[in-house]
Design a protein around this motif. Structure first.
Motif, PDB file in Angstrom:
ATOM      1  N   ALA A 223       0.826  -1.206   0.000  1.00 36.01           N
ATOM      2  CA  ALA A 223       0.000   0.000   0.000  1.00 36.01           C
ATOM      3  C   ALA A 223       0.863   1.260   0.000  1.00 36.01           C
ATOM      4  N   LEU A 224       1.955   1.221   0.757  1.00 39.17           N
ATOM      5  CA  LEU A 224       2.868   2.364   0.780  1.00 39.17           C
ATOM      6  C   LEU A 224       3.523   2.565  -0.577  1.00 39.17           C
ATOM      7  N   GLU A 225       3.935   1.473  -1.209  1.00 35.51           N
ATOM      8  CA  GLU A 225       4.550   1.598  -2.539  1.00 35.51           C
ATOM      9  C   GLU A 225       3.557   2.206  -3.533  1.00 35.51           C
ATOM     10  N   GLU A 226       2.281   1.849  -3.412  1.00 29.73           N
ATOM     11  CA  GLU A 226       1.268   2.453  -4.280  1.00 29.73           C
ATOM     12  C   GLU A 226       1.177   3.957  -4.044  1.00 29.73           C
ATOM     13  N   GLU A 227       1.189   4.353  -2.769  1.00 36.38           N
ATOM     14  CA  GLU A 227       1.127   5.782  -2.462  1.00 36.38           C
ATOM     15  C   GLU A 227       2.349   6.506  -3.013  1.00 36.38           C
ATOM     16  N   LEU A 228       3.518   5.912  -2.853  1.00 42.32           N
ATOM     17  CA  LEU A 228       4.740   6.532  -3.371  1.00 42.32           C
ATOM     18  C   LEU A 228       4.738   6.564  -4.899  1.00 42.32           C
ATOM     19  N   ASP A 229       4.177   5.520  -5.531  1.00 47.09           N
ATOM     20  CA  ASP A 229       4.018   5.537  -6.991  1.00 47.09           C
ATOM     21  C   ASP A 229       3.158   6.728  -7.416  1.00 47.09           C
ATOM     22  N   ASN A 230       2.084   6.951  -6.689  1.00 41.50           N
ATOM     23  CA  ASN A 230       1.188   8.063  -7.025  1.00 41.50           C
ATOM     24  C   ASN A 230       1.885   9.410  -6.864  1.00 41.50           C
ATOM     25  N   VAL A 231       2.635   9.554  -5.782  1.00 41.49           N
ATOM     26  CA  VAL A 231       3.378  10.802  -5.567  1.00 41.49           C
ATOM     27  C   VAL A 231       4.417  10.986  -6.676  1.00 41.49           C
TER      28      VAL A 231
END
Length: 498
Positions: free
Chosen positions: A44-52
């Motif tokens: 989930a964190l990697e997804e958030e960082l991908d979005n950023v």
């Protein structure tokens, strides 16, 4: 994990949040209740960082400033034409975000209480603006976990004429009796205008009766609209949550670009690796005085690492910089470093005994013992990080040194990574690793009349250097006192007693 006010302030996290710029009420609410990505939530964190990272790439591409070589956010697979179109779409999204009003309170109402005209206007304004934003968002590469539930039927309900104007009125099409009643009322009002004032009484009474009937019909319409709109309540709330997340992602991206932050990598072995880490609040303060922040390198493994060094050597800043990096990473931000590899902790704490009032009137020593005990009790069975600034310095040196050594041993037996600064000899003997501030190593002459603090800064090398276990703590107090121009008589007595 609770991000307490004290932790946010002491680590500098609040300073960072104060420079975050969400544009909508939903983004501002999301920034006040940040998600903590703990162990097991790496995907989930990697997804958030991908979005950023995606938002950074597109925001950077949409500027007219010269493009830098990369943004520290990782590659985004877009052609130049796609990137240009997506950057324009992101600008379209950000133009819509400030236009939203917070209408969550309108949906928290008693059953049977109809929306008033102002609330209906706000709801229609929300729907029209949302449609514009969703159209722009659809032109972006998809962001993970961000989707807008359809409210097309609600918009058609609020805009039966399809004009998409951000205004609202109870139009005739909402009720069959409205058009003839309003036509009769308009005809009557025209007659009133053409009648002598002293003869308008009967006409005015007829108009009053029509106005009352019109109000009843409009109330009936408002009740109908309320019932139908409330059926979409969850879709409205879900869209507001998605708007908040999207707004926060863009704000994180703009912050990362502004401060040249880097995407953190996630550690697979519970170790921390920081290269070129900096503390932005301290860095800004130094820049205002014409000074430069010394970038720090740190490798921390499970157990307790100890930092020793001269007074005013930046040991506390190294703790704050490390804690800030962890807090930022675990809330889905990029970090202030050249590179960072970090694990996810259930909890991150920074214990500074002098950071505020003691717990229940305790002394500084009592406070740090209380905070440590609370942490150890609450993290049983958890993986945690704790940074401690000169733990046990507030008690007598013999007992303080013994307690510090005992704590280092105990932390080494727990599932944690710890970082402690100390002036006590013997503490690094039992530590997992030892760093020393390079210290007062620069020999500078001819600045005797300058500000004492600047004289110390010129001579201080703030780098953290690996040191062998058991290396003695530096003895720089005498030199620091001399540079600070302590009273000559006192200095003579001090030196004679060494």
């Amino acid at each position: 994990m609770e991000l307490t006010h004290e932790l946010r302030e002491n680590a500098g996290f609040q300073w960072v949040l104060n420079r975050l710029s969400p544009m909508s009420p939903f983004g501002k609410a999301a920034a006040r209740s940040l998600r903590w990505y703990g162990p097991g939530e790496e995907a989930a964190l990697e997804e958030e960082l991908d979005n950023v990272a995606l938002a950074m790439e597109l925001w950077n591409a949409g500027t007219t400033a010269p493009q830098t070589e990369g943004c520290g956010c990782g590659p985004v697979q877009l052609t130049e034409a796609e990137r240009k179109d997506a950057a324009a779409a992101l600008r379209g999204v950000t133009r819509c975000l400030p236009l939203f009003h917070d209408i969550r309170g309108s949906f928290d109402r008693d059953p049977g209480a109809p929306f008033d005209l102002v609330e209906l206007f706000e709801i229609k304004h929300f729907l029209v603006t949302l449609e514009q934003l969703v159209q722009a968002y659809a032109a972006l590469p998809p962001m993970a976990g961000l989707s807008f539930p359809s409210l097309a039927d609600a918009l058609e309900l609020m805009d039966p004429e399809g004009r998409r104007l951000p205004t609202f009125s109870v139009v005739n099409s909402y009720h069959n009796d409205l058009a003839p009643l309003r036509a009769e009322k308009a005809k009557l009002e025209k007659a009133i205008r053409m009648t002598m004032e002293d003869k308008r009484g009967p006409l005015m009474e007829k108009r009053r009766v029509l106005a009352v009937e019109e109000d009843k019909l409009e109330l009936e319409v408002r009740r109908m609209l309320t019932g139908k709109l409330m059926a979409y309540k969850q879709a409205f709330l879900d869209n507001m949550e998605t708007l908040g997340r999207l707004d926060l992602i863009v704000a994180k991206a703009k912050l990362a670009l502004r401060y040249n932050c880097v995407r953190p990598a996630l550690s697979a072995d519970k170790s921390i690796t920081l290269r070129g880490v900096r503390h932005p609040q301290v860095e800004e303060d130094l820049a205002e005085r014409g000074e430069q922040f010394t970038l720090l390198d740190l490798d921390l493994k499970p157990g307790c690492t100890v930092i020793t060094g001269a007074n005013m050597g930046g040991k506390t800043v190294s703790l704050r910089s490390t804690v800030l990096s962890l807090l930022l990473c675990q809330c889905g931000f990029f970090v202030f470093a050249q590179s960072a590899t970090l694990p996810l902790f259930h909890r991150v704490e920074l214990i500074l005994a002098d950071s505020g009032p003691g717990a229940g009137g305790l002394s500084s020593f009592g406070k740090e013992v209380h905070l440590l005990d609370k942490l150890l009790r609450e993290t049983h069975g958890q993986f945690f990080f704790v940074a401690l600034d000169e733990f046990a310095r507030g008690t007598n040196p013999q007992e303080g040194a013994a307690l510090a050594r005992a704590l280092v041993r105990h932390l080494s037996s727990l599932d944690c990574v710890a970082l402690m600064t100390t002036h006590y000899d013997g503490v690094s003997d039992v530590a997992a690793a030892h760093y020393q501030v390079a210290g007062l190593v620069r020999d500078i002459q001819g600045d005797e009349g300058d500000d004492p603090r600047k004289r110390i800064a010129r001579r201080m090398d703030y780098r953290l250097l690996p040191a062998p276990p058991g290396a003695p703590c530096p003895r720089d107090a005498l030199r620091v006192c001399r540079l600070l121009k302590l009273d000559d008589t006192l200095m003579e007595l001090f030196q004679a007693d060494l």
